[in-house]
Design a protein around this motif. Structure first.
Motif, PDB file in Angstrom:
ATOM      1  N   UNK A  22     -35.139  33.743   7.393  1.00 41.73           N
ATOM      2  CA  UNK A  22     -35.279  34.354   6.069  1.00 41.73           C
ATOM      3  C   UNK A  22     -35.623  35.839   6.202  1.00 41.73           C
ATOM      4  N   UNK A  23     -36.562  36.158   7.081  1.00 41.00           N
ATOM      5  CA  UNK A  23     -37.015  37.541   7.254  1.00 41.00           C
ATOM      6  C   UNK A  23     -35.873  38.432   7.734  1.00 41.00           C
ATOM      7  N   UNK A  24     -35.057  37.929   8.636  1.00 39.16           N
ATOM      8  CA  UNK A  24     -34.003  38.750   9.240  1.00 39.16           C
ATOM      9  C   UNK A  24     -32.913  39.107   8.232  1.00 39.16           C
ATOM     10  N   UNK A  25     -32.745  38.297   7.183  1.00 39.08           N
ATOM     11  CA  UNK A  25     -31.770  38.625   6.144  1.00 39.08           C
ATOM     12  C   UNK A  25     -32.108  39.947   5.461  1.00 39.08           C
ATOM     13  N   UNK A  26     -33.345  40.349   5.555  1.00 40.73           N
ATOM     14  CA  UNK A  26     -33.804  41.560   4.881  1.00 40.73           C
ATOM     15  C   UNK A  26     -33.391  42.832   5.632  1.00 40.73           C
ATOM     16  N   UNK A  27     -32.943  42.711   6.870  1.00 41.27           N
ATOM     17  CA  UNK A  27     -32.628  43.895   7.679  1.00 41.27           C
ATOM     18  C   UNK A  27     -31.581  44.789   7.011  1.00 41.27           C
ATOM     19  N   UNK A  28     -30.544  44.182   6.442  1.00 41.19           N
ATOM     20  CA  UNK A  28     -29.506  44.977   5.780  1.00 41.19           C
ATOM     21  C   UNK A  28     -30.079  45.678   4.550  1.00 41.19           C
ATOM     22  N   UNK A  29     -30.883  44.954   3.782  1.00 44.38           N
ATOM     23  CA  UNK A  29     -31.529  45.549   2.606  1.00 44.38           C
ATOM     24  C   UNK A  29     -32.445  46.697   3.040  1.00 44.38           C
ATOM     25  N   UNK A  30     -33.169  46.492   4.136  1.00 38.05           N
ATOM     26  CA  UNK A  30     -34.074  47.519   4.640  1.00 38.05           C
ATOM     27  C   UNK A  30     -33.316  48.781   5.033  1.00 38.05           C
ATOM     28  N   UNK A  31     -32.125  48.594   5.569  1.00 40.71           N
ATOM     29  CA  UNK A  31     -31.293  49.747   5.941  1.00 40.71           C
ATOM     30  C   UNK A  31     -30.936  50.585   4.712  1.00 40.71           C
ATOM     31  N   UNK A  32     -30.579  49.905   3.623  1.00 39.92           N
ATOM     32  CA  UNK A  32     -30.246  50.607   2.377  1.00 39.92           C
ATOM     33  C   UNK A  32     -31.490  51.264   1.779  1.00 39.92           C
ATOM     34  N   UNK A  33     -32.625  50.587   1.870  1.00 38.58           N
ATOM     35  CA  UNK A  33     -33.874  51.160   1.375  1.00 38.58           C
ATOM     36  C   UNK A  33     -34.264  52.399   2.173  1.00 38.58           C
TER      37      UNK A  33
END
Length: 407
Positions: A387-398
């Protein structure tokens, strides 16, 4: 309610602390539920606050969310609704806010829960959350402390600065409950100190501790379990790499150390904690200055995610605390870390640093490979990290949006 194993509720705002505490208890054989607390409901764009790897952990049997609206009683009522009607559960606070609320409503909640406490009564943990009170007790115990004073500013009151303040100085809340990191600041002179106190007070009463500013060489934390029958402090850790801004003083990467490296100081800290008559998990923060001296900074009557570094090093303090509270099992106070030197990483702090532009994706990947202990990633609890790793792409955009905003 009909589970054969005793049940534990872990309550806190930090998903990483909730997860690691629940994982330690689950590894010790306990049924664990998590109450994730939000002061206000996160907006859809508060993406980092909406992360919930703790909800996917195999060790967590029930996941609950409470929007407190900054009202303590909302949290208390939710805890009462979660309670087992047939036998008491163990409540473990995972942050200062919940530790303070559980202590304030101790007489109400003790009908439903076994809880950390001082002298089996309410109000004492709250009293000891005052850094001023802690330093007085630490000084009496002979622990080295930094010169300090507390400045109290009444609601819309005048700022009065004692002549005893030395400059530069460092200020922080006397009692940490909410976002205390954002209210820490170095002040070079009286003008800067007065401006900071005025900024932080704005319409409310505040208590700020003002310390002599010292150059910190390294930061340490001693993690332990206190019972009225003895105190165990099996190991501590040093910060190898810390965060920036509001994450100042929080370890991205830390190293687990043996207490033998600071035996005399740790024995003195154990004696200091023994005087409190406290049942619960704790950590004591220390700093080493540029001249090599060690100083007591703060006592926390709970610990967060970093406690899992001790569990992963072979000593499960949360599990031992549950054994003591449920079954009155004696704690072996002679235990110590047998294999020090392991490195751990907080993925939560790491991803926050990445979004703010303090590290690259390649650096994140390398750090994950270099350490021995992860707080979210776990070979026996894979769904949480998935679940946490799915956030990596979102974090890149952020990160990109943060960079554009800064420019």
């Amino acid at each position: 309610p009909f589970a054969e194993k005793p049940r534990v509720v872990v309550a806190g705002r930090n998903y990483c602390s909730n997860l690691t505490m629940a994982r330690s208890l689950g590894e010790a054989g306990y049924e664990v539920e998590v109450l994730r607390i939000f002061q206000v409901k996160p907006k859809w764009y508060h993406l980092m606050k909406r992360l919930k790897p703790d909800a996917y952990s195999d060790y967590i049997k029930g996941y609950h969310v409470c929007i407190s609206r900054r009202k303590s009683r909302v949290i208390v009522n939710r805890l009462i609704r979660l309670a087992d009607k047939y036998r008491k559960m163990l409540l473990i606070p995972a942050d200062d806010l919940v530790a303070n609320i559980a202590d304030e409503y101790y007489d109400v909640l003790k009908r439903y829960y076994l809880m950390p406490n001082v002298n089996n009564q309410g109000g004492e943990i709250g009293r000891l959350m005052s850094k001023e009170a802690q330093k007085e007790i630490a000084k009496e115990a002979g622990l080295p402390i930094i010169n300090s004073c507390v400045i109290r500013v009444a609601k819309r009151g005048e700022v009065v600065i004692p002549e005893t303040v030395n400059y530069p100085c460092f200020i922080k809340p006397n009692i940490s409950k909410n976002s205390s990191k954002s209210r820490m600041r170095k002040c070079e002179n009286e003008e800067e100190l007065r401006a900071a106190l005025t900024e932080f007070s704005q319409g409310k009463s505040i208590e700020m501790m003002v310390e002599d500013y010292v150059e910190i060489k390294q930061e340490f934390a001693i993690l332990g379990l206190s019972t009225k029958k003895g105190v165990l402090a099996p190991g501590f850790f040093c910060t190898e790499e810390g965060g920036h801004d509001e994450r100042r003083g929080v370890a991205i990467i830390g190293k687990v150390l043996s207490c033998d490296q600071e035996r005399k100081l740790i024995d003195e800290i154990v004696k200091f904690v023994e005087t409190l008559n406290f049942d619960g998990l704790f950590d004591v923060d220390l700093i080493q200055t540029a001249d090599g001296k060690m100083y007591f900074v703060e006592l926390n009557l709970r610990f967060g995610a970093s406690g899992y570094a001790i569990t992963a090093s072979g000593i499960n303090l949360p599990g031992m605390f549950a054994d003591y509270m449920f079954f009155d099992k004696p704690v072996d106070t002679s235990l110590k870390i047998e294999e020090p030197g392991k490195l751990f990483i907080s993925e939560k702090v790491m991803i926050e640093e990445y979004v703010k532009g303090f590290m690259t994706k390649a650096e994140m990947d390398q750090k994950m490979k270099d350490v021995d202990i992860h707080f979210v990633q776990n070979d026996t609890d894979k769904a949480a990290y998935k679940h946490f790793k799915k956030f990596y792409l979102v974090a890149k955009l952020m990160k990109l949006a943060h960079k554009i905003k800064g420019a």
